[in-house]
Enzyme design. Structure first.
Site, PDB file in Angstrom:
ATOM      1  N   LYS A  21       1.012  -1.625  -0.526  1.00 29.72           N
ATOM      2  CA  LYS A  21       0.415  -0.134   0.138  1.00 29.72           C
ATOM      3  C   LYS A  21       0.920   1.031   0.358  1.00 29.72           C
ATOM      4  O   LYS A  21       1.908   1.843   0.436  1.00 29.72           O
ATOM      5  CB  LYS A  21      -0.855   0.055   0.910  1.00 29.72           C
ATOM      6  CG  LYS A  21      -2.138   1.224   1.113  1.00 29.72           C
ATOM      7  CD  LYS A  21      -2.987   0.425   2.048  1.00 29.72           C
ATOM      8  CE  LYS A  21      -3.974   2.170   2.511  1.00 29.72           C
ATOM      9  NZ  LYS A  21      -4.880   1.870   4.492  1.00 29.72           N
ATOM     10  N   SER A  97      -9.786   1.949   3.381  1.00 25.61           N
ATOM     11  CA  SER A  97      -8.576   2.990   2.416  1.00 25.61           C
ATOM     12  C   SER A  97      -8.220   1.415   1.848  1.00 25.61           C
ATOM     13  O   SER A  97      -7.412   1.567   0.510  1.00 25.61           O
ATOM     14  CB  SER A  97      -8.502   3.966   2.860  1.00 25.61           C
ATOM     15  OG  SER A  97      -7.138   3.039   3.771  1.00 25.61           O
ATOM     16  N   SER A 121     -10.044  -0.630   7.478  1.00 21.50           N
ATOM     17  CA  SER A 121      -9.109  -0.176   6.506  1.00 21.50           C
ATOM     18  C   SER A 121      -8.816  -1.677   5.488  1.00 21.50           C
ATOM     19  O   SER A 121      -7.757  -1.036   4.338  1.00 21.50           O
ATOM     20  CB  SER A 121      -8.648   1.356   6.219  1.00 21.50           C
ATOM     21  OG  SER A 121      -9.483   1.962   6.332  1.00 21.50           O
TER      22      SER A 121
END
Length: 380
Positions: A21, A97, A121
């Protein structure tokens, strides 16, 4: 390719692939958190500790994944870097997210991925995209080299398509993680099924899952679950405002981030004090329930992911995190496993929560649930 902000290869050329990420540092590449406001950030000088550990364990890092801007949103929609495709249904949100990490795994672009989970997330996108996602016990996995630098909620966690791969990632990133214990049959585990408000099909599938896996189960209650959700929102608002509020002045943030950050700035010291009190109360409540059972299960999300059209039209999404955010507040390990639904091509998420530090037990239970639920999946 929207799922990746950038593609590259680091590490053992023959090792299993993993994507990272874009809120986690990879040396030589900027950490932009998928935000125009950070697009000109300098390249990271060092790998985040989790990346270094993965490389040392023989993993091959294949790219940095897209995300909801600044890790502050539940939909995964990003009009600057693009919105990752939901592998289960391209018309639906991928969740946020860690949207790109979940999508990359679901689309077989990598064997595994790392995300971060501050208010659900990792687990939320995992449930949306039909993959496995785990939030370890708070503090068990290093956050060195992860944005934001300071958080009392955030955890680095893995995504995978199967539990064997997920436990391999945990063995690499979590010091002392016992992969043998994580793969051992848990035996006659006692499961508490949390009474929650959720779509009937999801709630019914969660209730059936323990017996399918051969576990004894009984219903349990967490009366402070809603209060913990509200408290988790207050804490994330305060901590995200402290970390990123200064970016408002750049004029480069997406409209949804501008609105959320301005709202976050209104969280008062009194609000935070109440939230911290709720944190203590809810943590004790979960601990008491886990004194009577080995783990608790509940839906990851109360409904299936909404469509991109509905999200862009302003449909409220914050309630998506009503069943996941509380366990960021308490710090317990929690994992989302794909949960087949009757008469639906889409999987929901089965959330498994255990005592702090019992990450291996969560994985062992998930592996047994995984095997039992395999026969329930709808034909492709």
């Amino acid at each position: 390719m929207n799922e990746f902000i950038s593609e590259f290869s680091l590490g053992d050329a023959d090792g299993p692939s993993i994507a990272i990420k874009d809120s986690i540092d990879v040396a030589g590449y900027p950490t932009t958190a998928a935000s125009r406001a950070l697009a000109d950030a300098p390249a990271a000088g060092l790998h985040a500790e989790v990346v270094e550990r993965l490389l040392d364990a023989g993993w091959r890092v294949v790219g940095k994944t897209n995300m909801h801007e600044l890790a502050f949103g539940m939909t995964g929609i990003n009009d600057f870097t693009g919105t990752p495709e939901n592998p289960q249904d391209e018309t639906r949100i991928p969740g946020g997210s860690s949207s790109g990490s979940a999508a990359a795994v679901g689309l077989h672009l990598s064997c595994a991925a790392l995300g971060t989970d501050t208010g659900g997330s990792v687990r939320g996108p995992a449930a949306c995209c039909g993959v496995i996602g785990m939030k370890p016990t708070f503090g068990r996995v290093s956050r060195k080299g992860v944005a934001p630098a300071v958080s009392t909620l955030d955890c680095v966690g893995p995504f995978a398509r199967d539990m064997t791969t997920l436990t391999d990632v945990m063995a690499a990133i979590a010091p002392g993680f016992d992969e043998i214990a994580a793969a051992a049959p848990p035996g006659a585990a006692r499961i508490g099924v949390v009474a929650v408000d959720a779509l009937d099909a999801i709630r019914n599938a969660v209730a059936r899952a323990p017996s399918l896996a051969g576990f004894a189960a009984r219903e349990v209650e967490l009366p402070r679950l809603r209060a913990a959700f509200d408290a988790g929102l207050a804490v994330i608002n305060v901590e995200t405002w402290r970390a990123f509020g200064h970016l408002l002045e750049t004029g480069k943030l997406g409209a949804d981030l501008v609105a959320r950050l301005r709202g976050a700035s209104q969280t008062s010291a009194a609000d935070l004090a109440v939230a911290e009190s709720v944190r203590d109360e809810f943590t004790a409540e979960v601990d008491r329930v886990l004194d009577t059972v080995d783990a608790i299960v509940l839906p990851t999300l109360p409904t299936l992911p909404i469509t991109l059209e509905a999200a862009r039209g302003g449909a409220p999404v914050i309630a998506m995190s009503s069943l996941i955010r509380p366990f960021n507040l308490s710090g317990h390990p929690a994992l989302s496993l794909p949960l087949p639904l009757a008469d639906s091509p889409l999987a929901a998420g089965l959330q498994i929560v255990a005592r702090k530090g019992a990450d291996e037990l969560v994985c062992a239970l998930a592996a047994q649930f995984e095997a039992a639920l395999a026969s329930q999946r709808a034909p492709a």
